[in-house]
Enzyme design. Structure first.
Site, PDB file in Angstrom:
ATOM      1  N   SER A  62       0.797  -1.223   0.000  1.00  0.00           N
ATOM      2  CA  SER A  62       0.000   0.000   0.000  1.00  0.00           C
ATOM      3  C   SER A  62       0.832   1.277   0.000  1.00  0.00           C
ATOM      4  CB  SER A  62      -0.926  -0.001   1.216  1.00  0.00           C
ATOM      5  OG  SER A  62      -1.622   1.203   1.310  1.00  0.00           O
ATOM      6  N   LYS A 115      -1.144   4.975   6.412  1.00  0.00           N
ATOM      7  CA  LYS A 115      -1.566   5.730   5.228  1.00  0.00           C
ATOM      8  C   LYS A 115      -1.053   7.168   5.330  1.00  0.00           C
ATOM      9  CE  LYS A 115      -4.162   2.357   3.727  1.00  0.00           C
ATOM     10  NZ  LYS A 115      -3.598   1.450   2.789  1.00  0.00           N
TER      11      LYS A 115
END
Length: 197
Positions: free
Chosen positions: A52, A101
């Site tokens: 990610s 993130k």
């Protein structure tokens, strides 16, 4: 005295052994809650897995099983959030998992979304942020384009540094983040409206 001499030598050493054992257990019982508090509320090391955040973190994810290790500041992580910061948060889809993130939009910002988000544009609501992974392929990251704006209360830490592998050790310079062309910044954020005490 004859009674002591009749005892086996192993019995003579038992009281200090028991005393040392109790002292050790007492020290562990005293320090263990402090260690847990520190790990849950002050700082911790976290292993970053998956693609990610590639290429920013885990640059070798497809060629090795080695994971990046990052230092996470967990003291009041929802305060002072800025666009570009790397944060750890509880996954909205899998609440037992913590994810890493980048914040690309704050409350009031308008975001042009990517697939699979159902609408083309969204304004980040009060008390929320928009987070995305770094991977250029949409299908390699589950982020706000999948689950929408994330409540600030789900954020548990701010990633401050990479501590492993050796070739990447250093402070994360999120300030160098240039922004995302898909984000129209709001004129003011919620924190700017808060009275300073």
């Amino acid at each position: 005295m004859p009674l002591l001499s009749s005892l086996r030598p192993s019995l003579l050493f038992r009281p200090p052994l028991l005393r040392n054992t109790f002292l050790t257990l007492g020290a562990i019982a005293t320090w263990a809650p402090m260690a847990v508090f520190f790990n849950d509320n002050v700082a911790q090391l976290m292993w970053v897995s998956g693609p990610s955040m590639y290429p920013f973190l885990n640059t070798d994810y497809n060629s090795t099983t080695r994971k990046d290790v990052v230092f996470v500041n967990m003291w009041a992580p929802w305060k002072g959030l800025q666009r570009g910061m790397i944060v750890t948060l509880w996954s909205p889809y899998h609440p037992e998992n913590m994810i890493v993130k980048r914040i690309i939009a704050l409350e009031g910002d308008e975001v042009v979304t990517r697939r699979p988000f159902p609408v083309e544009r969204v304004v980040v609501p009060l008390g929320h942020v928009w987070v995305e992974g770094e991977h250029p392929e949409d299908r390699k990251t589950l982020d706000s384009n999948t689950y929408g704006p994330v409540a600030r209360s789900l954020i548990v830490g701010q990633v401050k540094a990479v501590v492993s592998p050796w070739s990447k050790i250093g402070i994360l310079r999120w300030e160098d983040y240039r922004g995302n062309p898909r984000v129209l910044k709001a004129k003011h954020t919620f924190e700017e409206y808060q009275p300073h005490v």
